[in-house]
Motif scaffolding. Structure first.
Motif, mmCIF file in Angstrom:
data_model
loop_
_atom_site.group_PDB
_atom_site.id
_atom_site.type_symbol
_atom_site.label_atom_id
_atom_site.label_comp_id
_atom_site.label_asym_id
_atom_site.label_seq_id
_atom_site.Cartn_x
_atom_site.Cartn_y
_atom_site.Cartn_z
ATOM 1 N N GLU A 94 0.719 -1.103 -0.585
ATOM 2 C CA GLU A 94 0.300 0.527 -0.165
ATOM 3 C C GLU A 94 0.667 0.590 -0.400
ATOM 4 O OE1 GLU A 94 -2.532 -0.528 3.366
ATOM 5 O OE2 GLU A 94 -3.168 -2.173 2.430
ATOM 6 N N ALA A 95 2.110 0.979 0.589
ATOM 7 C CA ALA A 95 2.443 2.304 0.873
ATOM 8 C C ALA A 95 3.440 2.181 -0.457
ATOM 9 C CB ALA A 95 3.762 1.924 1.704
ATOM 10 N N LEU A 96 3.876 2.122 -1.072
ATOM 11 C CA LEU A 96 4.895 1.359 -2.152
ATOM 12 C C LEU A 96 3.422 2.582 -3.667
ATOM 13 C CD1 LEU A 96 6.294 0.939 -5.118
ATOM 14 C CD2 LEU A 96 5.072 -1.663 -4.828
ATOM 15 N N LEU A 97 2.423 1.514 -3.455
ATOM 16 C CA LEU A 97 1.322 2.153 -4.529
ATOM 17 C C LEU A 97 1.038 3.296 -4.122
ATOM 18 C CD1 LEU A 97 -1.217 0.061 -4.274
ATOM 19 C CD2 LEU A 97 0.639 -0.084 -5.701
ATOM 20 N N ARG A 98 0.908 4.540 -2.819
ATOM 21 C CA ARG A 98 1.456 5.907 -3.014
ATOM 22 C C ARG A 98 2.279 6.563 -3.374
ATOM 23 N NH1 ARG A 98 -0.309 4.023 2.401
ATOM 24 N NH2 ARG A 98 1.758 4.767 3.612
ATOM 25 N N VAL A 99 3.826 5.725 -3.586
ATOM 26 C CA VAL A 99 4.687 6.700 -3.915
ATOM 27 C C VAL A 99 4.733 6.621 -5.225
ATOM 28 C CG1 VAL A 99 7.152 6.214 -4.458
ATOM 29 C CG2 VAL A 99 6.162 6.066 -1.971
ATOM 30 N N LEU A 100 3.741 5.521 -5.942
ATOM 31 C CA LEU A 100 4.567 5.413 -7.242
ATOM 32 C C LEU A 100 3.718 6.951 -7.940
ATOM 33 C CD1 LEU A 100 3.586 1.536 -8.318
ATOM 34 C CD2 LEU A 100 5.769 3.362 -8.576
ATOM 35 N N PRO A 101 3.229 7.668 -9.436
ATOM 36 C CA PRO A 101 2.431 8.629 -9.921
ATOM 37 C C PRO A 101 1.445 8.603 -10.291
ATOM 38 C CG PRO A 101 5.073 8.176 -11.091
ATOM 39 C CD PRO A 101 4.469 6.847 -9.880
ATOM 40 N N GLY A 102 0.718 9.451 -10.010
ATOM 41 C CA GLY A 102 -1.158 9.063 -10.292
ATOM 42 C C GLY A 102 -0.872 9.534 -11.942
ATOM 43 N N PHE A 115 -1.060 12.687 -21.249
ATOM 44 C CA PHE A 115 0.443 13.437 -22.569
ATOM 45 C C PHE A 115 -0.015 13.796 -23.722
ATOM 46 C CE2 PHE A 115 0.257 8.810 -22.173
ATOM 47 C CZ PHE A 115 0.840 8.825 -23.443
ATOM 48 N N LYS A 116 0.088 13.684 -24.453
ATOM 49 C CA LYS A 116 -0.095 14.190 -26.038
ATOM 50 C C LYS A 116 0.836 13.289 -26.750
ATOM 51 C CE LYS A 116 -3.046 15.800 -29.309
ATOM 52 N NZ LYS A 116 -2.105 15.156 -30.568
ATOM 53 N N ILE A 117 0.675 13.041 -28.179
ATOM 54 C CA ILE A 117 1.498 12.806 -29.165
ATOM 55 C C ILE A 117 0.840 12.894 -30.120
ATOM 56 C CG2 ILE A 117 2.217 10.566 -27.517
ATOM 57 C CD1 ILE A 117 0.774 9.190 -28.396
ATOM 58 N N ASP A 118 1.504 12.899 -31.565
ATOM 59 C CA ASP A 118 1.531 13.026 -32.862
ATOM 60 C C ASP A 118 0.478 12.296 -33.323
ATOM 61 O OD1 ASP A 118 2.220 15.921 -32.464
ATOM 62 O OD2 ASP A 118 3.850 15.273 -33.354
ATOM 63 N N HIS A 119 0.451 11.322 -33.265
ATOM 64 C CA HIS A 119 0.134 10.109 -33.744
ATOM 65 C C HIS A 119 -1.611 9.635 -33.121
ATOM 66 C CE1 HIS A 119 -0.443 5.642 -35.041
ATOM 67 N NE2 HIS A 119 -1.346 5.716 -34.217
ATOM 68 N N CYS A 120 -2.105 10.007 -31.979
ATOM 69 C CA CYS A 120 -3.472 10.129 -31.658
ATOM 70 C C CYS A 120 -4.175 11.802 -31.530
ATOM 71 C CB CYS A 120 -3.184 9.585 -30.172
ATOM 72 S SG CYS A 120 -2.822 8.197 -30.047
ATOM 73 N N MET A 121 -5.059 12.374 -32.002
ATOM 74 C CA MET A 121 -5.256 13.631 -31.951
ATOM 75 C C MET A 121 -5.607 13.718 -30.736
ATOM 76 S SD MET A 121 -7.891 13.119 -35.264
ATOM 77 C CE MET A 121 -8.763 14.480 -35.363
ATOM 78 N N GLU A 122 -6.450 13.377 -29.901
ATOM 79 C CA GLU A 122 -6.847 13.009 -28.708
ATOM 80 C C GLU A 122 -5.177 13.142 -26.792
ATOM 81 O OE1 GLU A 122 -9.680 10.931 -27.169
ATOM 82 O OE2 GLU A 122 -11.472 12.247 -29.104
ATOM 83 N N LEU A 123 -5.741 13.751 -25.875
ATOM 84 C CA LEU A 123 -4.271 13.225 -25.170
ATOM 85 C C LEU A 123 -4.722 11.620 -24.574
ATOM 86 C CD1 LEU A 123 -4.977 16.778 -22.972
ATOM 87 C CD2 LEU A 123 -3.545 15.687 -23.601
ATOM 88 N N GLN A 124 -3.937 11.870 -23.792
ATOM 89 C CA GLN A 124 -3.752 10.064 -23.490
ATOM 90 C C GLN A 124 -3.557 9.928 -21.998
ATOM 91 O OE1 GLN A 124 -4.017 7.633 -26.094
ATOM 92 N NE2 GLN A 124 -4.251 9.059 -27.057
ATOM 93 N N ARG A 125 -3.755 8.934 -21.767
ATOM 94 C CA ARG A 125 -3.533 8.811 -20.441
ATOM 95 C C ARG A 125 -2.913 7.391 -19.938
ATOM 96 N NH1 ARG A 125 -6.867 10.893 -16.018
ATOM 97 N NH2 ARG A 125 -6.705 9.817 -14.006
ATOM 98 N N ALA A 126 -1.838 8.113 -18.603
ATOM 99 C CA ALA A 126 -1.221 7.001 -18.835
ATOM 100 C C ALA A 126 -1.248 6.810 -17.112
ATOM 101 C CB ALA A 126 0.889 7.524 -19.318
ATOM 102 N N GLU A 127 -1.016 5.527 -16.898
ATOM 103 C CA GLU A 127 -1.189 4.883 -15.551
ATOM 104 C C GLU A 127 0.421 4.620 -15.362
ATOM 105 O OE1 GLU A 127 -4.873 2.651 -15.110
ATOM 106 O OE2 GLU A 127 -5.589 4.248 -15.451
ATOM 107 N N SER A 128 0.801 4.453 -13.762
ATOM 108 C CA SER A 128 2.129 3.850 -13.421
ATOM 109 C C SER A 128 2.058 2.412 -13.128
ATOM 110 C CB SER A 128 2.398 5.184 -12.734
ATOM 111 O OG SER A 128 2.135 4.293 -11.087
ATOM 112 N N TYR A 129 1.077 1.642 -12.754
ATOM 113 C CA TYR A 129 1.276 0.300 -12.742
ATOM 114 C C TYR A 129 -0.753 -0.184 -12.787
ATOM 115 C CZ TYR A 129 -1.514 2.222 -7.943
ATOM 116 O OH TYR A 129 -2.564 3.137 -7.478
ATOM 117 N N TRP A 130 -0.220 -1.533 -12.572
ATOM 118 C CA TRP A 130 -1.531 -1.957 -12.416
ATOM 119 C C TRP A 130 -1.518 -2.994 -11.135
ATOM 120 C CZ3 TRP A 130 -1.954 -7.274 -15.966
ATOM 121 C CH2 TRP A 130 -3.532 -7.894 -15.167
ATOM 122 N N TYR A 131 -3.022 -2.875 -10.525
ATOM 123 C CA TYR A 131 -2.527 -3.545 -8.856
ATOM 124 C C TYR A 131 -3.748 -4.547 -9.036
ATOM 125 C CZ TYR A 131 -4.517 -4.880 -4.803
ATOM 126 O OH TYR A 131 -4.563 -5.355 -3.661
ATOM 127 N N ALA A 132 -3.369 -6.259 -9.367
ATOM 128 C CA ALA A 132 -4.497 -6.945 -9.439
ATOM 129 C C ALA A 132 -4.132 -8.152 -8.335
ATOM 130 C CB ALA A 132 -3.682 -8.015 -10.369
#
Length: 437
Positions: A113-121, A125-142
């Motif tokens: 739980e502490a690790l997940l609090r440290v990782l960025p939210g 970001f924007k890339i030329d390949h996509c017209m809309e803003l992209q949303r990045a997530e730092s981790y996948w919790y399963a």
């Protein structure tokens, strides 16, 4: 810009930054003594469970995992072309996951739980390949709880029905593509011990191999018993799944982090623990083996024992009664077995034996042996006394305990305001005494 993906981990690996980010010191519990004893104990337990003071192991593990995630993110987003290529044609890769293991209640889940609090939210970001803003997530919790196969884990990640006819290989490719598109840089898998017991370790192996095949840095939480089962698998499985164990042991009894934890518990109790801190720390460690979950449960049961004695504060004797209570029975069995393992180094219980051959800390073993020697010496001494001597020893011990409590001197009753007659009588007595002299 794609640079946002590379810079989102900057400054997060610093140990002092991690310490400040993950440390939790909750507010004192407040006025709970007016509540019924069991309800008040529930409030106290909820407050104590919020405490998190990371030890050096937790800090270094979090720094390592954040560092691995940062390296993976930088590789996947080195250029915009590399990032876009990964969205459609992910590079086949297999990672060896880190196995976070330790005794139950030692603090593995709290560290995650502490690790997940440290990782960025989430980061946009924007890339030329996509017209809309992209949303990045730092981790996948399963969570592995209730999963029937590794395929179900992938369908949950992709957000599709588990009844799909696509095979596991196609689902894994789609999961790799989506992980790259979403900028996921770390996979966290927990609750492995809650998998369906009837399917044994085969289901666990399937899920872990599926996750490791995504090419993401990965950590999964395991208890000792699961580690023993995984080590009995074939060589090709063990070399992938248990090659990088990280073993979490209880804090040492004389360590600063354990003393800080006890001090914080005293603070959170809001004055309800009035025993001498050193004695209280010693008794809690002896009754819990340094396991935080057991220590908190023992403190709560000690408060219940205090309320049963018509007190609202905890003393050392309450800890003794709590340790022998039926509510603490399951913990007491484990603690006494751990003490036996520390001395004799053999046990049939896989959940208490480290599967990776890591020895228990020497200072913990010395603490257990010293306590055993003290108990044996006391038992031999008392056994050698006659009935009359035992009564005398008991009375001396009670007298010593009463002196150690330093009772407060009772306040004198107020004299009250003197009347005119009192003043006159005192005046006459004063002069009569002088005339006699």
């Amino acid at each position: 810009m794609i640079e946002k993906l590379r810079t989102r981990f900057e400054g997060l690996i610093d140990i002092e930054h991690i310490r400040k980010k993950v440390t939790i010191r909750p507010k004192p519990v407040g006025d709970i003594d007016r509540q019924p004893p069991m309800l008040a104990a529930h409030f106290l337990e909820m407050a104590l469970r919020q405490i998190f003071l990371p030890n050096q192991f937790s800090l270094e593990l979090i720094a390592e995992l954040v560092g691995r995630a940062a390296v993976h993110s930088e590789m996947r987003s080195a250029t915009e072309q590399t990032f876009v290529n990964g969205m459609y044609y992910p590079t086949p890769a297999e990672t060896f996951p880190i196995c976070l293991t330790g005794l139950a209640g030692v603090g593995k889940s709290a560290t995650i739980e502490a690790l997940l609090r440290v990782l960025p939210g989430p980061t946009e970001f924007k890339i030329d390949h996509c017209m809309e803003l992209q949303r990045a997530e730092s981790y996948w919790y399963a969570s592995a709880r209730g999963k029937a196969s590794g395929k179900q884990l992938l369908t949950d990640f992709l957000g599709i029905e588990v009844t799909t006819r696509e095979n596991a290989a196609i689902l894994k490719l789609r999961a790799q593509q989506q992980a790259n598109q979403r900028g996921i840089s770390l996979a966290v898998l927990e609750e492995m011990q809650h998998l369906t017991p009837g399917k044994g370790v085969a289901l666990t192996t399937d899920i872990l191999l599926t996750m490791s095949g995504l090419g993401l840095p990965m950590v999964y939480v395991s208890n000792f018993s699961l580690g023993h089962k995984l080590l009995k698998r074939n060589q090709e499985d063990t070399q992938r799944l248990v090659a990088e164990p990280r073993i979490m042991w209880p804090d040492a009894p004389e360590s600063k982090i354990w003393a800080d934890f006890i001090d914080e518990c005293i603070t959170v109790s809001d004055g309800r623990i009035r025993a001498k801190p050193t004695d209280f720390s010693h008794e809690i460690y002896r009754g819990s083996y340094g396991l935080k979950r057991a220590a908190i449960h023992l403190m709560v049961q000690a408060y219940i024992q205090a309320r049963a004695s018509n007190r609202t504060w905890v003393e050392v004797e309450d800890v003794h009664r709590a340790y022998t209570s039926s509510a603490y029975y399951s913990y007491r069995v484990d603690v006494e077995e751990l003490e036996r393992i520390a001395i004799q180094k053999n046990s049939k219980r896989d959940d208490l034996n480290c599967p990776f051959g890591s020895p228990m800390r020497s200072n913990v073993v010395q603490f257990v042996r010293r306590e055993r020697d003290n108990r044996i010496a006391q038992a031999v001494f008392k056994g050698s006394l006659t009935a009359e001597e035992r009564e005398t020893h008991k009375s001396l011990k009670l007298d010593t305990d009463m002196k150690a409590q330093n009772p407060k001197r009772p306040k004198r009753p107020p004299l009250g305001k003197p009347t005119n007659d009192d003043l006159g009588n005192t005046f006459s007595d004063y002069f009569n005494d002088n005339d006699d002299k």
